[in-house]
Scaffold this motif. Structure first.
Motif: not given
Ligand SMILES: Nc1nc2c(c(=O)[nH]1)N(C=O)[C@@H](CNc1ccc(C(=O)N[C@@H](CCC(=O)O)C(=O)O)cc1)CN2
Ligand SMILES: Nc1ncnc2c1ncn2[C@@H]1O[C@H](COP(=O)(O)OP(=O)(O)OP(=O)(O)O)[C@@H](O)[C@H]1O
Length: 158
Positions: A110-132, A149-153
């Protein structure tokens, strides 16, 4: 996640099939399909090590187990979406910190994929448990912080 503004406006959303204790993404995938979104999944690049391709995932897609023992859509170039056509990229993570830094499984995918994400018009968001969530992660020069980042809470944004 389905009521998160970037997702509401997205036509194409990439996420991942959970394994090994990751937050279960099945309900989210079905919700995205129901909302009329195109869903994409990461596929290990066949000849560019460390890189991911994103392939269309539908209820009839054929899945195969890759060399990291994760299910992924069977490779078919017609199903590949270039990164600049992806609206939202939901990333898995092992841990995230108070600044949006992300720790992954160590493949650097994902570090490789997210390089220059702003230029791609792409919005990254993490998905995780609260405890992470942790206070602070060590940062390497190639690590790309997440804007959300979105968690259940709750929703975290930076
Ligand atoms: N659900 C999900 N899919 C995902 C990721 C993820 O974190 N979660 N990835 C996020 O990047 C990519 C795969 N990354 C991975 C990186 C390392 C290992 C892993 O098991 N590594 C073993 C060594 C495996 C081997 O080389 O044989 C290890 O570190 O012990 C698995 C997946 C793409 N798909
Ligand atoms: N943009 C990049 N270009 C080249 N190599 C990279 C890049 N990003 C990361 N790497 C390499 O990938 C390896 C793994 O990186 P890291 O441990 O940060 O992965 P991760 O974020 O935990 O994993 P993932 O993104 O797959 O979940 C590192 O050894 C690093 O050298």
């Amino acid at each position: 996640m389905l009521v998160f503004e970037p997702v509401i406006h997205a036509q194409t959303v990439a996420l991942f099939l959970s394994f090994d204790g990751e937050l279960n993404t099945t309900p989210l995938i079905e919700g995205l399909w129901q909302a009329g979104k195109e869903v994409y999944l990461p596929v290990l690049h066949p000849f560019s090590p460390g890189n991911l391709l994103f392939l269309r995932y539908t209820p009839t897609s054929r899945l195969v187990t890759n060399r990291l023992k994760i299910l992924e859509p069977e490779l078919d170039v017609r199903d590949v979406l270039p990164l600049n056509k992806l609206d939202v990229l939901i990333t898995p993570l092992v841990a995230f910190d108070a600044k949006g830094q992300r720790l992954g499984m160590g493949g650097g995918f994902y570090d490789r994929t997210l390089q220059h994400w702003q230029q791609h018009g792409l919005y990254p968001v993490g998905l995780a448990h609260d405890c992470q969530q942790v206070d602070e992660l060590p940062v390497e020069q190639w690590d790309i912080p997440l804007p959300a980042v979105v968690t259940p809470s709750r929703l975290w944004q930076w």
